[in-house]
Design a protein around this motif. Structure first.
Motif: not given
Length: 225
Positions: A15-20, A25-29, A37-39, A66-73
């Motif tokens: 839940d890295c908060p460094l870039c609001p 955006f990730i919270a919405g997804w 994966f969404n992280g 892609g990676a946001n869905r699967t969690g692998r680059p």
């Protein structure tokens, strides 16, 4: 700094908060697609661990589906199809790429990460986000004691990698097929293997393969010393 501490510093928290903007955006997804994966997407490592890595690939950021869905680059969208096929061709990976994180594909002496770990809206991170996430890229590079080559995919990945290595961007400009030396690390550069670049002819498969051929020959020459 110990290898264990470097590895911890290299990966942002779930839940890295460094870039609001990216955090929101990730919270919405997460609400829209709770099964994704969404992280922040972690660096993909070979099974032998950090000490085995001689070659690091730095992309721009995770793709939304892609990676946001699967969690692998580079897993789940077109860019991964070209990248992993090329890695397998040159012996930097083994197995079969099926665009799933459980496909069993393994990297060989290679790691893959992104300049920005969280998916940005419209695939476009802003400067502050790139600068902030360099705080993770720098220890990612430092965690690999035997690293000899870095391949940057696209201008943004190239510039932030040069800065992470303490170099000056003006002295090491991005160029497809380019190569620069930053201390003990050789930086190779390529246009990003995105569908947009390949569809428009900015990058062809032959151009991409040529860069990997250069990297493979360089690493082989280092091995024979």
């Amino acid at each position: 700094m110990s290898a264990e501490n470097l590895a911890l510093l290299a990966e942002p928290s779930r839940d890295c908060p460094l870039c609001p903007r990216l955090h929101d955006f990730i919270a919405g997804w997460r609400q829209r697609e709770p099964g994704w994966f969404n992280g922040p997407v972690p660096t993909f490592l070979p099974p032998e661990g950090d000490a085995a890595v001689r070659f690091l690939i730095v992309g721009l950021a995770p793709g939304l589906r892609g990676a946001n869905r699967t969690g692998r680059p580079f897993t789940g969208d077109y860019a991964g199809d070209l990248l992993y096929a090329t890695l397998i061709r040159f012996g930097f990976a083994r197995g079969e790429f099926k665009a799933r994180p459980d496909d069993g594909l393994q990297l060989i002496g290679t790691a893959i990460t992104n300049a920005v770990r969280c998916v940005p809206p419209e695939n476009k991170p802003v400067g502050a986000e790139i600068n902030t996430c360099r705080g993770f890229l720098k220890p990612t590079i430092e965690r690999f004691p035997n690293l000899e080559a870095v391949l940057t995919l696209g201008g943004i990945a190239h510039q932030t990698t040069v800065r992470a290595l303490g170099g000056r961007v003006a002295a090491m400009p991005f160029k497809h097929g380019g190569r620069h030396q930053a201390g003990p690390i050789s930086i190779f550069s390529s246009y990003h293997c995105s569908r947009y670049n390949t569809n428009t002819g900015v990058l062809t498969e032959e151009m991409f393969v040529s860069v990997f051929k250069d990297v493979a020959e360089f690493l082989e020459s280092r091995r024979s010393r």
